[in-house]
Design a protein around this motif. Structure first.
Motif, short mmCIF file in Angstrom:
data_model
loop_
_atom_site.label_atom_id
_atom_site.label_comp_id
_atom_site.label_asym_id
_atom_site.label_seq_id
_atom_site.Cartn_x
_atom_site.Cartn_y
_atom_site.Cartn_z
N MET A 38 46.13 62.60 28.85
CA MET A 38 45.15 62.12 27.87
C MET A 38 43.73 62.55 28.25
N GLY A 39 43.45 62.62 29.55
CA GLY A 39 42.13 63.03 29.99
C GLY A 39 41.98 64.54 30.15
N LEU A 40 43.08 65.28 29.93
CA LEU A 40 43.05 66.72 30.15
C LEU A 40 43.30 67.53 28.88
N LEU A 41 43.29 66.85 27.73
CA LEU A 41 43.56 67.56 26.48
C LEU A 41 42.58 68.70 26.22
N GLU A 54 46.30 69.73 18.11
CA GLU A 54 47.57 70.39 18.45
C GLU A 54 47.97 70.05 19.88
N ALA A 55 46.99 70.01 20.77
CA ALA A 55 47.28 69.63 22.15
C ALA A 55 47.82 68.21 22.22
N GLY A 56 47.34 67.35 21.30
CA GLY A 56 47.83 65.97 21.26
C GLY A 56 49.31 65.87 20.98
N HIS A 57 49.90 66.92 20.38
CA HIS A 57 51.34 66.91 20.12
C HIS A 57 52.15 66.91 21.41
N VAL A 58 51.52 67.35 22.50
CA VAL A 58 52.17 67.30 23.81
C VAL A 58 52.46 65.85 24.20
N ILE A 59 51.50 64.96 23.90
CA ILE A 59 51.69 63.53 24.16
C ILE A 59 52.78 62.97 23.26
N SER A 60 52.76 63.38 22.00
CA SER A 60 53.77 62.90 21.05
C SER A 60 55.17 63.34 21.47
N ALA A 61 55.28 64.56 21.98
CA ALA A 61 56.58 65.07 22.42
C ALA A 61 57.14 64.22 23.55
N GLY A 99 58.44 72.04 35.50
CA GLY A 99 58.54 73.01 34.41
C GLY A 99 57.28 73.06 33.57
N SER A 100 56.69 71.86 33.31
CA SER A 100 55.45 71.80 32.53
C SER A 100 54.33 72.56 33.24
N ALA A 101 54.33 72.51 34.56
CA ALA A 101 53.27 73.17 35.33
C ALA A 101 53.31 74.69 35.19
N VAL A 102 54.47 75.25 34.86
CA VAL A 102 54.58 76.71 34.74
C VAL A 102 54.95 77.14 33.33
N ALA A 103 54.81 76.24 32.36
CA ALA A 103 55.16 76.57 30.97
C ALA A 103 54.38 77.79 30.50
N PRO A 104 55.05 78.80 29.97
CA PRO A 104 54.34 80.04 29.60
C PRO A 104 53.57 79.94 28.29
N ASP A 105 53.95 79.01 27.41
CA ASP A 105 53.27 78.93 26.13
C ASP A 105 53.34 77.50 25.59
N TYR A 106 52.71 77.29 24.44
CA TYR A 106 52.57 75.96 23.84
C TYR A 106 53.92 75.36 23.46
N LEU A 107 54.78 76.14 22.81
CA LEU A 107 56.07 75.62 22.35
C LEU A 107 56.96 75.22 23.53
N SER A 108 56.96 76.02 24.58
CA SER A 108 57.78 75.67 25.74
C SER A 108 57.23 74.42 26.42
N LEU A 109 55.90 74.24 26.41
CA LEU A 109 55.30 73.03 26.98
C LEU A 109 55.72 71.80 26.18
N ILE A 110 55.75 71.93 24.87
CA ILE A 110 56.21 70.82 24.01
C ILE A 110 57.63 70.42 24.41
N GLY A 111 58.51 71.42 24.56
CA GLY A 111 59.89 71.13 24.92
C GLY A 111 60.03 70.51 26.30
N LEU A 112 59.23 70.97 27.25
CA LEU A 112 59.30 70.45 28.60
C LEU A 112 58.73 69.04 28.71
N ARG A 113 57.70 68.72 27.90
CA ARG A 113 57.19 67.34 27.89
C ARG A 113 58.22 66.40 27.27
N PHE A 114 58.94 66.87 26.27
CA PHE A 114 60.04 66.07 25.70
C PHE A 114 61.09 65.81 26.77
N LEU A 115 61.43 66.85 27.54
CA LEU A 115 62.41 66.72 28.62
C LEU A 115 61.94 65.72 29.67
#
Length: 406
Positions: A38-41, A54-61, A99-115
């Motif tokens: 939340m503090g790093l968006l 769009e970055a906020g969707h990471v929290i939603s995921a 995995g989130s720390a090395v996510a190559p792009d936005y969509l993969s980060l969304i998936g890894l935050r869901f995981l």
């Protein structure tokens, strides 16, 4: 080490303390991973070349992962021993953060935050059941509260540290650090948490049987609706402080730390109160929520009273341990599912509070209107609580066994 190694006592036993500490470290890691982003968006948005919404969707995921994973793990692994299941959940959490720390792009980060969010609710539910099983009935809430203390300390210590780290080194090392906390928790759980035997006859169908009980749904409803008020205010607390109370931005982090102080005090005192009088604690905290949120339009006008309000809103988390304990009482033989769903319900409350608070602001009622909106949600939880109490009184005579004939 087995459950038999733990005398059924209070919280003074050394083995019990170490087991609870191990699970609390896991709670701290999960809480830090949930709140730090939340503090790093802004940092994440700039790095990924996306907008902050769009970055906020990471929290939603992540939140979606919590809601999906809680019932999924509880039902699918109903027959699994609780300690090994907890280890797999913590391993999955650590993996999701690495995995989130090395996510190559936005969509993969969304998936890894869901995981990473999938094991959240199940971990807390199972940890609560293990902690409660190691102590006398009169210490259950305090044992659960000490496990949850890791979550509240994450808002007081973990989130500021992770935000500081992220501002100087980027958001990726923050997720890697959270993953390392997960590994530490994993090692501590292996060493100190006992093996807990699964109840005879455990099965997915029996866990799902908890959903047939009205009191389970009412308790979950109290968490989702009644606790949504806290999130209505906290989601928009920064503009509330800067725009309404005219607090200089340099002092905002210190006032936000008061929220973590309130959560920590609420966790400790709420657990002790719940062990003494469970239902009065739930009802009393809901009344406290209504009042503390309703007065925000007035307290938010001055920085000192606004700071006190932030502390009091944080204290409302005291109801969390009481609701977790209540679910253990009403779920009967479907405790795992009910216990994990409690945290899914809190995430629904998070979404409801942010939604209705945002609608009020968008309608032109101002930042301080999030307080009355939260009070209405807390009042809804109080109504559900009253219905629950009335149902208890209605069915109580049916639970009294007939006396044998002389």
């Amino acid at each position: 080490m087995t459950a038999a190694s733990f005398p059924v006592l209070g919280l003074g036993d050394r083995n019990t303390k170490l087991a609870v500490l191990a699970m609390a470290i896991g709670s701290f890691g999960i809480g830090t991973g949930e709140f730090a982003i939340m503090g790093l968006l802004p940092n994440l948005a700039a790095d990924m070349v996306i907008s902050e919404p769009e970055a906020g969707h990471v929290i939603s995921a992540y939140a979606l992962g919590v809601v999906v994973g809680a019932p999924l793990f509880a039902v699918l692994f109903a027959k699994a021993p609780r300690k090994p299941l907890m280890l797999w959940l913590m391993a999955l959490f650590a993996l999701g953060n690495f995995g989130s720390a090395v996510a190559p792009d936005y969509l993969s980060l969304i998936g890894l935050r869901f995981l990473a969010g999938l094991p959240h609710g199940a971990y807390f539910g199972i940890a609560a059941l293990i902690a409660a099983s190691m102590v006398d009935v009169g210490y259950r809430a305090r044992a659960v509260g000490r496990v949850m203390l890791g979550l509240t300390l994450a808002t007081l210590i973990g989130m500021p540290l992770a935000t500081w780290l992220g501002q100087y080194m980027g958001w990726r090392p923050t997720f890697a650090g959270v993953g390392l906390i997960g590994v530490l928790a994993l090692l501590m759980i292996v060493r100190f948490v006992p093996q807990i035997q699964i109840a005879e006859g455990a099965s997915p169908l029996r866990e799902l049987g908890a959903l047939k009980r009205p009191q389970v749904w009412l308790t979950l409803g109290i968490a989702a609706v009644g606790c949504g008020g806290m999130f209505s205010v906290f989601t928009y607390v920064v503009p509330l402080l800067t725009e309404v109370a005219q607090v200089p931005m340099v002092w905002v982090p210190l006032i936000l730390a008061l929220f973590g102080v309130g959560m920590t005090l609420g966790n400790i005192l709420g657990a002790a109160m719940a062990d003494k009088a469970l239902m009065p604690t739930i009802g009393g905290m809901l009344v406290f929520n209504v009042i503390s949120l309703a007065v925000i339009p007035w307290t938010a006008q001055f920085w000192l009273s606004a700071s006190i309000s932030v502390l009091l809103v944080g204290f409302t988390v005291a109801i969390g341990t009481a609701l977790q304990t209540r679910l253990m009482d009403v779920a009967e033989d479907g405790q795992t599912l009910a216990a994990t769903l409690n945290h899914a319900a809190f995430n629904i409350g998070n979404a409801l509070g942010a939604l209705f608070g945002g609608l009020s602001i968008a309608a032109g009622f101002g930042w301080a209107s999030t307080g009355p909106v939260g009070a209405v949600l807390a009042l809804g939880g109080l109504i559900l609580f009253i219905i629950s109490v009335l149902l208890d009184k209605r069915w109580q005579p049916l639970d009294i066994a007939p006396q044998p004939a002389e």
